[in-house]
Design a protein around this motif. Structure first.
Motif, PDB file in Angstrom:
ATOM      1  N   LEU A  90      91.536  -8.892  24.959  1.00 51.93           N
ATOM      2  CA  LEU A  90      91.867  -7.477  24.895  1.00 51.93           C
ATOM      3  C   LEU A  90      92.120  -7.142  23.424  1.00 51.93           C
ATOM      4  O   LEU A  90      92.957  -7.795  22.778  1.00 51.93           O
ATOM      5  CB  LEU A  90      93.110  -7.185  25.737  1.00 51.93           C
ATOM      6  CG  LEU A  90      93.608  -5.753  25.780  1.00 51.93           C
ATOM      7  CD1 LEU A  90      92.586  -4.845  26.467  1.00 51.93           C
ATOM      8  CD2 LEU A  90      94.944  -5.686  26.517  1.00 51.93           C
ATOM      9  N   VAL A  91      91.363  -6.184  22.893  1.00 53.74           N
ATOM     10  CA  VAL A  91      91.511  -5.800  21.489  1.00 53.74           C
ATOM     11  C   VAL A  91      91.587  -4.290  21.386  1.00 53.74           C
ATOM     12  O   VAL A  91      91.239  -3.576  22.330  1.00 53.74           O
ATOM     13  CB  VAL A  91      90.337  -6.331  20.620  1.00 53.74           C
ATOM     14  CG1 VAL A  91      90.183  -7.839  20.771  1.00 53.74           C
ATOM     15  CG2 VAL A  91      89.034  -5.622  20.939  1.00 53.74           C
ATOM     16  N   GLN A  92      92.020  -3.812  20.225  1.00 55.62           N
ATOM     17  CA  GLN A  92      92.003  -2.367  19.997  1.00 55.62           C
ATOM     18  C   GLN A  92      91.523  -2.070  18.590  1.00 55.62           C
ATOM     19  O   GLN A  92      91.747  -2.851  17.659  1.00 55.62           O
ATOM     20  CB  GLN A  92      93.345  -1.716  20.270  1.00 55.62           C
ATOM     21  CG  GLN A  92      94.433  -2.027  19.295  1.00 55.62           C
ATOM     22  CD  GLN A  92      95.735  -1.291  19.640  1.00 55.62           C
ATOM     23  OE1 GLN A  92      95.831  -0.559  20.618  1.00 55.62           O
ATOM     24  NE2 GLN A  92      96.736  -1.492  18.826  1.00 55.62           N
ATOM     25  N   LEU A  93      90.859  -0.942  18.462  1.00 54.53           N
ATOM     26  CA  LEU A  93      90.418  -0.407  17.178  1.00 54.53           C
ATOM     27  C   LEU A  93      90.978   1.002  17.092  1.00 54.53           C
ATOM     28  O   LEU A  93      90.673   1.840  17.948  1.00 54.53           O
ATOM     29  CB  LEU A  93      88.892  -0.354  17.096  1.00 54.53           C
ATOM     30  CG  LEU A  93      88.171  -1.689  17.108  1.00 54.53           C
ATOM     31  CD1 LEU A  93      87.812  -2.083  18.519  1.00 54.53           C
ATOM     32  CD2 LEU A  93      86.942  -1.608  16.257  1.00 54.53           C
ATOM     33  N   ILE A  94      91.802   1.263  16.092  1.00 53.85           N
ATOM     34  CA  ILE A  94      92.433   2.570  15.950  1.00 53.85           C
ATOM     35  C   ILE A  94      91.787   3.305  14.778  1.00 53.85           C
ATOM     36  O   ILE A  94      91.890   2.867  13.629  1.00 53.85           O
ATOM     37  CB  ILE A  94      93.951   2.444  15.743  1.00 53.85           C
ATOM     38  CG1 ILE A  94      94.570   1.677  16.916  1.00 53.85           C
ATOM     39  CG2 ILE A  94      94.583   3.823  15.590  1.00 53.85           C
ATOM     40  CD1 ILE A  94      96.038   1.342  16.728  1.00 53.85           C
ATOM     41  N   PHE A  95      91.101   4.404  15.097  1.00 48.61           N
ATOM     42  CA  PHE A  95      90.480   5.278  14.109  1.00 48.61           C
ATOM     43  C   PHE A  95      91.408   6.474  13.897  1.00 48.61           C
ATOM     44  O   PHE A  95      92.381   6.636  14.633  1.00 48.61           O
ATOM     45  CB  PHE A  95      89.102   5.716  14.604  1.00 48.61           C
ATOM     46  CG  PHE A  95      88.104   4.586  14.706  1.00 48.61           C
ATOM     47  CD1 PHE A  95      87.312   4.246  13.621  1.00 48.61           C
ATOM     48  CD2 PHE A  95      87.964   3.866  15.889  1.00 48.61           C
ATOM     49  CE1 PHE A  95      86.397   3.205  13.710  1.00 48.61           C
ATOM     50  CE2 PHE A  95      87.042   2.827  15.988  1.00 48.61           C
ATOM     51  CZ  PHE A  95      86.259   2.493  14.891  1.00 48.61           C
ATOM     52  N   PRO A  96      91.160   7.341  12.916  1.00 43.06           N
ATOM     53  CA  PRO A  96      92.081   8.454  12.658  1.00 43.06           C
ATOM     54  C   PRO A  96      92.338   9.382  13.847  1.00 43.06           C
ATOM     55  O   PRO A  96      93.448   9.874  14.017  1.00 43.06           O
ATOM     56  CB  PRO A  96      91.406   9.212  11.506  1.00 43.06           C
ATOM     57  CG  PRO A  96      90.617   8.165  10.795  1.00 43.06           C
ATOM     58  CD  PRO A  96      90.115   7.259  11.888  1.00 43.06           C
ATOM     59  N   THR A  97      91.328   9.638  14.685  1.00 40.87           N
ATOM     60  CA  THR A  97      91.508  10.617  15.761  1.00 40.87           C
ATOM     61  C   THR A  97      91.364  10.038  17.168  1.00 40.87           C
ATOM     62  O   THR A  97      91.516  10.756  18.149  1.00 40.87           O
ATOM     63  CB  THR A  97      90.504  11.780  15.607  1.00 40.87           C
ATOM     64  OG1 THR A  97      89.179  11.233  15.613  1.00 40.87           O
ATOM     65  CG2 THR A  97      90.746  12.538  14.306  1.00 40.87           C
ATOM     66  N   PHE A  98      91.040   8.760  17.279  1.00 41.78           N
ATOM     67  CA  PHE A  98      90.896   8.127  18.584  1.00 41.78           C
ATOM     68  C   PHE A  98      91.059   6.625  18.443  1.00 41.78           C
ATOM     69  O   PHE A  98      91.061   6.088  17.330  1.00 41.78           O
ATOM     70  CB  PHE A  98      89.526   8.451  19.216  1.00 41.78           C
ATOM     71  CG  PHE A  98      88.364   7.913  18.438  1.00 41.78           C
ATOM     72  CD1 PHE A  98      87.828   6.672  18.722  1.00 41.78           C
ATOM     73  CD2 PHE A  98      87.800   8.649  17.409  1.00 41.78           C
ATOM     74  CE1 PHE A  98      86.758   6.161  18.004  1.00 41.78           C
ATOM     75  CE2 PHE A  98      86.728   8.160  16.688  1.00 41.78           C
ATOM     76  CZ  PHE A  98      86.204   6.906  16.984  1.00 41.78           C
ATOM     77  N   LYS A  99      91.213   5.967  19.588  1.00 44.23           N
ATOM     78  CA  LYS A  99      91.220   4.509  19.555  1.00 44.23           C
ATOM     79  C   LYS A  99      90.404   3.981  20.724  1.00 44.23           C
ATOM     80  O   LYS A  99      90.274   4.633  21.758  1.00 44.23           O
ATOM     81  CB  LYS A  99      92.632   3.935  19.569  1.00 44.23           C
ATOM     82  CG  LYS A  99      93.357   3.957  20.887  1.00 44.23           C
ATOM     83  CD  LYS A  99      94.706   3.245  20.739  1.00 44.23           C
ATOM     84  CE  LYS A  99      95.530   3.324  21.989  1.00 44.23           C
ATOM     85  NZ  LYS A  99      96.804   2.613  21.847  1.00 44.23           N
ATOM     86  N   PHE A 100      89.828   2.812  20.506  1.00 42.87           N
ATOM     87  CA  PHE A 100      89.136   2.083  21.555  1.00 42.87           C
ATOM     88  C   PHE A 100      90.006   0.926  21.990  1.00 42.87           C
ATOM     89  O   PHE A 100      90.565   0.214  21.148  1.00 42.87           O
ATOM     90  CB  PHE A 100      87.801   1.503  21.064  1.00 42.87           C
ATOM     91  CG  PHE A 100      86.687   2.486  20.997  1.00 42.87           C
ATOM     92  CD1 PHE A 100      86.185   3.092  22.141  1.00 42.87           C
ATOM     93  CD2 PHE A 100      86.108   2.798  19.777  1.00 42.87           C
ATOM     94  CE1 PHE A 100      85.138   3.991  22.071  1.00 42.87           C
ATOM     95  CE2 PHE A 100      85.056   3.684  19.695  1.00 42.87           C
ATOM     96  CZ  PHE A 100      84.571   4.287  20.840  1.00 42.87           C
ATOM     97  N   ILE A 101      90.125   0.747  23.282  1.00 41.21           N
ATOM     98  CA  ILE A 101      90.717  -0.461  23.843  1.00 41.21           C
ATOM     99  C   ILE A 101      89.562  -1.176  24.519  1.00 41.21           C
ATOM    100  O   ILE A 101      88.924  -0.630  25.424  1.00 41.21           O
ATOM    101  CB  ILE A 101      91.856  -0.134  24.828  1.00 41.21           C
ATOM    102  CG1 ILE A 101      92.962   0.614  24.088  1.00 41.21           C
ATOM    103  CG2 ILE A 101      92.367  -1.418  25.479  1.00 41.21           C
ATOM    104  CD1 ILE A 101      94.051   1.150  24.964  1.00 41.21           C
TER     105      ILE A 101
END
Length: 125
Positions: A90-101
């Protein structure tokens, strides 16, 4: 968690982290070759978009990443586990306006771990 053969748990963890780090370090900078290395060639990428299941092959996904805007991104491995020659992460990528899990299933083939499938949730921040 098991070990395989004479491999220690620490060494196995390092091998599992290779494709995860290729993904997490390659995705934000659109390093297509690093992303390609992380995935099994027959992997599928899935996500619910507007209430419907969207699905991409690795080449389709890499093409979409290549066309995406380059944005600042923070990444993190939230958890991972394995049994024999299968693993999940399980990973996450946090961008300025959204994030992906992202949830990954991985397989170990010929001593190498590869992402076999990815299912993602996109959350607006």
């Amino acid at each position: 968690m098991e070990t395989t053969g004479n491999m220690t748990q620490t060494a196995e963890k390092q091998l599992i982290l290779l494709p995860l780090n290729d993904y997490l370090e390659g995705r934000p900078v659109k390093d297509i070759e690093r992303l390609r290395r992380a995935f099994h060639p027959e992997a599928l990428i899935r996500m619910v978009v507007d209430g419907k299941l969207a699905q991409w092959t690795v080449p389709q996904y890499l093409d979409a990443v290549e066309k995406a805007a380059l944005m600042e991104c923070q990444t993190e491995i939230l958890s991972y586990t394995w049994d024999g020659d299968t693993a999940s992460a399980l990973v996450q990528l946090i961008f300025p306006t959204f994030k992906f899990i992202d949830r990954f299933n991985l397989v170990k083939l010929e001593g190498k771990w590869l992402i076999m499938d990815k299912i993602s949730y996109r959350q607006v921040l």
